[in-house]
Scaffold this active site. Sequence first.
Site, PDB file in Angstrom:
ATOM      1  N   SER A 268       0.833  -1.193   0.000  1.00  0.00           N
ATOM      2  CA  SER A 268       0.000   0.000   0.000  1.00  0.00           C
ATOM      3  C   SER A 268       0.866   1.240   0.000  1.00  0.00           C
ATOM      4  O   SER A 268       2.047   1.202   0.345  1.00  0.00           O
ATOM      5  CB  SER A 268      -0.909   0.007   1.226  1.00  0.00           C
ATOM      6  OG  SER A 268      -0.111   0.253   2.361  1.00  0.00           O
ATOM      7  N   LYS A 269       0.224   2.329  -0.388  1.00  0.00           N
ATOM      8  CA  LYS A 269       0.899   3.614  -0.502  1.00  0.00           C
ATOM      9  C   LYS A 269       1.595   4.008   0.792  1.00  0.00           C
ATOM     10  O   LYS A 269       2.635   4.639   0.776  1.00  0.00           O
ATOM     11  CB  LYS A 269      -0.162   4.672  -0.830  1.00  0.00           C
ATOM     12  CG  LYS A 269       0.069   5.359  -2.132  1.00  0.00           C
ATOM     13  CD  LYS A 269      -0.994   6.401  -2.317  1.00  0.00           C
ATOM     14  CE  LYS A 269      -0.763   7.176  -3.589  1.00  0.00           C
ATOM     15  NZ  LYS A 269      -1.847   8.056  -3.902  1.00  0.00           N
ATOM     16  N   ARG A 270       0.956   3.627   1.900  1.00  0.00           N
ATOM     17  CA  ARG A 270       1.482   4.071   3.188  1.00  0.00           C
ATOM     18  C   ARG A 270       2.904   3.569   3.428  1.00  0.00           C
ATOM     19  O   ARG A 270       3.692   4.205   4.087  1.00  0.00           O
ATOM     20  CB  ARG A 270       0.563   3.602   4.316  1.00  0.00           C
ATOM     21  CG  ARG A 270      -0.259   4.747   4.893  1.00  0.00           C
ATOM     22  CD  ARG A 270      -1.216   4.250   5.928  1.00  0.00           C
ATOM     23  NE  ARG A 270      -2.160   3.306   5.353  1.00  0.00           N
ATOM     24  CZ  ARG A 270      -2.419   2.105   5.838  1.00  0.00           C
ATOM     25  NH1 ARG A 270      -1.816   1.689   6.916  1.00  0.00           N
ATOM     26  NH2 ARG A 270      -3.307   1.316   5.263  1.00  0.00           N
TER      27      ARG A 270
END
Length: 500
Positions: A268-270
């Site tokens: 994920s982007k995080r």
Amino acid sequence: MENKNVRTRFAPSPTGYLHVGGLRTALYSYLLAKKYNGSFLLRIEDTDQTREVKGAVENIINTLSWAGLNYDEGPGKSGICESYIQSERLPIYKKHAQQLIEQGDAYYCFCTQERLDKIRESNEHEHANLSAGHAGSGNFSGAGYDRHCRDLSKEEVNKNLESGKSFVIRMKVPLEGQVTINDLIRGQVIIDYKVVDDQVIIKSDGFPTYHLAAVVDDHQMKISHVIRGEEWLPSTPKHLLLYKYFGWDAPEFAHLPLLLNPDRSKLSKRQGDVAAEDYRAKGYLPEALINFLALCGWNPGDGDEREVFSIQQLIDEFSIERVGSSGAIFNLEKLQWLNGVYIREKSSQDIKKYIENTLGFDFKTNFAKFDDTKILKLIDLYKDRVKTLQELLDSLKLFCFGPNNIYNQEAIDKWVTSNTKNHVLSLIEVFKKEENFTHDNLASVIKTLAKDLGIKLVDLAQPIRISLIGTSASPGVFELLELLGKTESINRLNNFIEII
Ligand code: GLU
């Protein structure tokens, strides 16, 4: 695998950046097609107009081209279909939805949003009760819609249509039974129709949903193998039903495992970059990203330890049978390592050209002080040490502009003593008299000075490095001095002694 006329497609929705998982899907589709001398298609699935992002289509096309995954048919390229952009194919989907209505395989649904919201709420409630162990009605289906409009009479339907009531079209899913998906990666997957919704196939805005459009297109585009992410597996029963209703042969399906972070959570982007464009911008070479993504899920064989594959080798060796079904770890360190391998393989000329053309960096304006020959020498000097071209550029910037009074504290703590200032001052004196500021001569001059000062070469060389570029990690110090030249080197040494 049966060697029929292999036609694969990558079918992204233009909703923003191109996710690295999407690029992997495109890659596997490309490899399979090329392995069997087939065709690889690009289709733009833009039927959800609310999610469309401006420029996303161009971005997908550019990123695929950067990655070397050139499509044979698709936007801007002719093929067996007139258009490969779904929003340009609306009449085709309408016609097919109409056919399903006439056959009795689909129906008009006039339920209001309010009613649908209520159903959803009560489903959620029932689901919560069931999960909590309460006895529910016992037939919670997991599927959303309660099929209220499935059995409306012809008269009712006509009356609603004539009065201009808003509607969607839903496909009919059998009330019981099961479907078996023969997935090329997962083997047999059996899904109960009970958990499959009467899917909307035409929305109230007249646009088809992905499900109808993808099936119609895969058929018309003669797709032999649908390769896509595993998040689409639950939709496959609907697709198989649509093929059946239309009387078409379904393609083969292969659902790829998710890409995971090293802690096995979904990528994920995080936790880092997920857009292929970000990797390009950070100076990852397409060969490296492609090589890396090929290994995210596929491997060349048990006990085969090879990790570096050219695109041609991948084409020759790829097989769906060797794609694993469990999640594939996205290991950034491995990508960085591979990128270093590919950077080292390139000539400094090619690296310079790539940085200029692809990263849009203009050496002439940014590094006005250094001519082409110097830049190429510098690239040669640094390319073995970096993991990305961004890192290379950062090093070159540091070299060209100097430390600007910012010196790495750790390096200072380690290499600067109360005597360093005097050593550097002596060095400056020696340099001032030196006419021959070349690598070999500098090597002998500096070695002699170290000897005269009674210190090890490293105790002189490291402070020089820190003076020149702010840190003690750099290529050979004699090369750096020669490239910088006498005046600039002395300036930087002088700046350094000011702060120690
Ligand atoms: N448009 C879908 C997506 O964005 C493609 C799914 C498929 O390949 O069938 O992922």
